[in-house]
Design a protein around this motif. Structure first.
Motif, mmCIF file in Angstrom:
data_model
loop_
_atom_site.group_PDB
_atom_site.id
_atom_site.type_symbol
_atom_site.label_atom_id
_atom_site.label_comp_id
_atom_site.label_asym_id
_atom_site.label_seq_id
_atom_site.Cartn_x
_atom_site.Cartn_y
_atom_site.Cartn_z
ATOM 1 N N GLY A 115 0.853 -1.175 0.000
ATOM 2 C CA GLY A 115 0.000 0.000 0.000
ATOM 3 C C GLY A 115 0.890 1.226 0.000
ATOM 4 O O GLY A 115 1.829 1.317 -0.794
ATOM 5 N N THR A 116 0.619 2.179 0.898
ATOM 6 C CA THR A 116 1.538 3.304 1.057
ATOM 7 C C THR A 116 2.924 2.794 1.397
ATOM 8 O O THR A 116 3.927 3.275 0.872
ATOM 9 C CB THR A 116 1.034 4.247 2.158
ATOM 10 N N GLY A 117 2.986 1.809 2.287
ATOM 11 C CA GLY A 117 4.229 1.124 2.627
ATOM 12 C C GLY A 117 4.160 -0.327 2.219
ATOM 13 O O GLY A 117 3.224 -0.757 1.545
ATOM 14 N N SER A 118 5.159 -1.101 2.614
ATOM 15 C CA SER A 118 5.159 -2.529 2.282
ATOM 16 C C SER A 118 5.744 -3.337 3.428
ATOM 17 O O SER A 118 6.520 -2.829 4.243
ATOM 18 C CB SER A 118 5.945 -2.804 0.993
ATOM 19 N N ASN A 119 5.347 -4.601 3.464
ATOM 20 C CA ASN A 119 5.829 -5.530 4.473
ATOM 21 C C ASN A 119 5.475 -6.932 4.020
ATOM 22 O O ASN A 119 4.660 -7.105 3.107
ATOM 23 C CB ASN A 119 5.193 -5.241 5.835
ATOM 24 N N ALA A 120 6.058 -7.935 4.628
ATOM 25 C CA ALA A 120 5.737 -9.320 4.273
ATOM 26 C C ALA A 120 6.136 -10.236 5.420
ATOM 27 O O ALA A 120 7.004 -9.922 6.237
ATOM 28 C CB ALA A 120 6.457 -9.742 2.991
ATOM 29 N N CYS A 121 5.466 -11.402 5.463
ATOM 30 C CA CYS A 121 5.760 -12.380 6.511
ATOM 31 C C CYS A 121 5.431 -13.773 6.012
ATOM 32 O O CYS A 121 4.770 -13.963 4.985
ATOM 33 C CB CYS A 121 4.944 -12.081 7.768
ATOM 34 N N LEU A 122 5.890 -14.760 6.764
ATOM 35 C CA LEU A 122 5.532 -16.152 6.548
ATOM 36 C C LEU A 122 4.521 -16.519 7.621
ATOM 37 O O LEU A 122 4.774 -16.368 8.818
ATOM 38 C CB LEU A 122 6.771 -17.041 6.646
ATOM 39 N N THR A 226 11.289 -17.434 2.283
ATOM 40 C CA THR A 226 11.105 -18.801 1.777
ATOM 41 C C THR A 226 11.585 -18.868 0.337
ATOM 42 O O THR A 226 11.832 -17.836 -0.301
ATOM 43 C CB THR A 226 9.617 -19.210 1.864
ATOM 44 N N SER A 227 11.709 -20.076 -0.184
ATOM 45 C CA SER A 227 12.241 -20.254 -1.538
ATOM 46 C C SER A 227 11.165 -20.365 -2.608
ATOM 47 O O SER A 227 11.473 -20.489 -3.794
ATOM 48 C CB SER A 227 13.121 -21.505 -1.582
ATOM 49 N N GLY A 228 9.885 -20.316 -2.214
ATOM 50 C CA GLY A 228 8.819 -20.412 -3.202
ATOM 51 C C GLY A 228 7.480 -20.678 -2.547
ATOM 52 O O GLY A 228 7.383 -20.866 -1.334
ATOM 53 N N GLY A 229 6.430 -20.671 -3.373
ATOM 54 C CA GLY A 229 5.092 -20.966 -2.869
ATOM 55 C C GLY A 229 4.103 -19.878 -3.207
ATOM 56 O O GLY A 229 4.387 -18.934 -3.947
ATOM 57 N N ASP A 230 2.905 -20.027 -2.649
ATOM 58 C CA ASP A 230 1.835 -19.062 -2.872
ATOM 59 C C ASP A 230 2.076 -17.798 -2.046
ATOM 60 O O ASP A 230 2.497 -17.867 -0.892
ATOM 61 C CB ASP A 230 0.483 -19.657 -2.493
ATOM 62 N N VAL A 231 1.781 -16.666 -2.660
ATOM 63 C CA VAL A 231 1.911 -15.377 -1.992
ATOM 64 C C VAL A 231 0.562 -14.662 -2.083
ATOM 65 O O VAL A 231 -0.009 -14.524 -3.165
ATOM 66 C CB VAL A 231 3.012 -14.514 -2.643
ATOM 67 N N ARG A 232 0.055 -14.229 -0.947
ATOM 68 C CA ARG A 232 -1.218 -13.509 -0.883
ATOM 69 C C ARG A 232 -0.926 -12.070 -0.493
ATOM 70 O O ARG A 232 -0.149 -11.822 0.425
ATOM 71 C CB ARG A 232 -2.158 -14.185 0.117
ATOM 72 N N LEU A 233 -1.567 -11.135 -1.191
ATOM 73 C CA LEU A 233 -1.237 -9.725 -1.034
ATOM 74 C C LEU A 233 -2.458 -8.899 -0.659
ATOM 75 O O LEU A 233 -3.573 -9.185 -1.092
ATOM 76 C CB LEU A 233 -0.638 -9.179 -2.330
ATOM 77 N N VAL A 234 -2.203 -7.856 0.115
ATOM 78 C CA VAL A 234 -3.231 -6.915 0.541
ATOM 79 C C VAL A 234 -2.750 -5.507 0.218
ATOM 80 O O VAL A 234 -1.563 -5.204 0.350
ATOM 81 C CB VAL A 234 -3.494 -7.049 2.056
ATOM 82 N N GLY A 235 -3.675 -4.646 -0.202
ATOM 83 C CA GLY A 235 -3.335 -3.245 -0.385
ATOM 84 C C GLY A 235 -3.666 -2.710 -1.759
ATOM 85 O O GLY A 235 -3.800 -3.461 -2.730
#
Length: 270
Positions: A115-122, A226-235
């Protein structure tokens, strides 16, 4: 009676449960404890408090906020909420955990905010098990509206922005520099120019810019997890540019789901 807040740096979406079980929506400016003063926080909370009729049940507040990843910030926000909504049961968590609860369907994988910023987690389906270190709008926010706007404005200030796009910026260079370095909330200011990238997304200049910033998002935010997989995004940025994000995804990663605003899912998943 319940209140849910999905709070970003630019905008906060509130869902307020009425006594008859219906949900009332309200939008206010963003509240980030890293950059928002207590006075501004209290002003917005009092505005929300004014929307509530006398509750007939115990009030519970679920506040998911940008800047609330650290315990010190969560504690500060909880204190401010307690001062306004005395006696309420209050849960304060990061906007990233709110995104996980909204978009994951309790499935494990990477969840990111763009969004305005960004972040990610497992996320393991219940809790965050690994998180990219957020270095904020100056050093980080790769792939965000702030990052896109920052790149556009740098090229504007150095006369490298194509003339047709530069013509869309009505501010003088002096005004742009003041917006970045002298006004409140420079991250919001820079992100406000990101829509230009959507309008000119078919130009070579913007295609290259988007490839650069979203490649940085994958490299800095996702690949360390992680080395791969599904990524779900919000924003909002994720919703507008999901095709460009997928185009530069490293081998093994797939954008599985994108939600512009998580508030409806947060209501459904209470």
């Amino acid at each position: 009676m319940r209140i849910i807040a999905d709070c970003g740096s630019t905008k906060t979406e509130w869902a307020i449960e009425c006594n008859d079980g219906r949900w009332h929506r309200k939008a206010t400016e963003g509240l980030n404890p890293r950059v928002t003063s207590d006075l501004k926080f209290r002003k917005v909370l009092e505005d929300v408090r004014g929307e509530i009729a006398s509750p007939t049940f115990q009030l519970s507040i679920f506040f998911y906020g940008a800047g609330c990843g650290m315990e010190t910030m969560r504690s500060r926000v909880k204190t401010l909420l307690n001062q306004t909504f005395e006696g309420a049961d209050i849960e304060v968590e990061s906007d990233l955990l709110g995104a996980c609860r909204a978009v994951s369907d309790r499935m494990a994988g990477v969840v990111g905010i763009l969004g305005t910023g960004s972040n990610a987690c497992l996320f393991d389906g219940e809790k965050i098990v690994k998180q990219t270190t957020s270095t904020g709008y100056v050093l980080g926010d790769e792939g965000s509206g702030n990052h896109i706007g920052k790149r556009l404005l740098k090229d504007f200030l150095t006369d490298r922005l194509p003339a047709d796009i530069a013509g869309e910026i009505k501010n003088t260079k002096e005004e742009v520099m003041r917006g970045i370095y002298s006004e409140d909330f420079p991250n919001r200011y820079m992100a406000s120019f990101a829509p230009l990238a959507a309008r000119y997304r078919d130009t070579d200049y913007i295609r290259n810019l988007l490839s650069e910033v979203f490649t940085a998002f994958w490299r800095e935010m996702v690949c360390p997890l992680t080395s791969g997989g599904d990524v779900r995004l919000v924003g909002g940025v994720a919703a507008v540019f999901h095709e460009e994000i997928q185009q530069v995804a490293p081998i093994g990663f797939t954008v599985k789901n994108v939600v512009r605003s998580p508030i409806e899912a947060l209501i459904a998943n209470l």
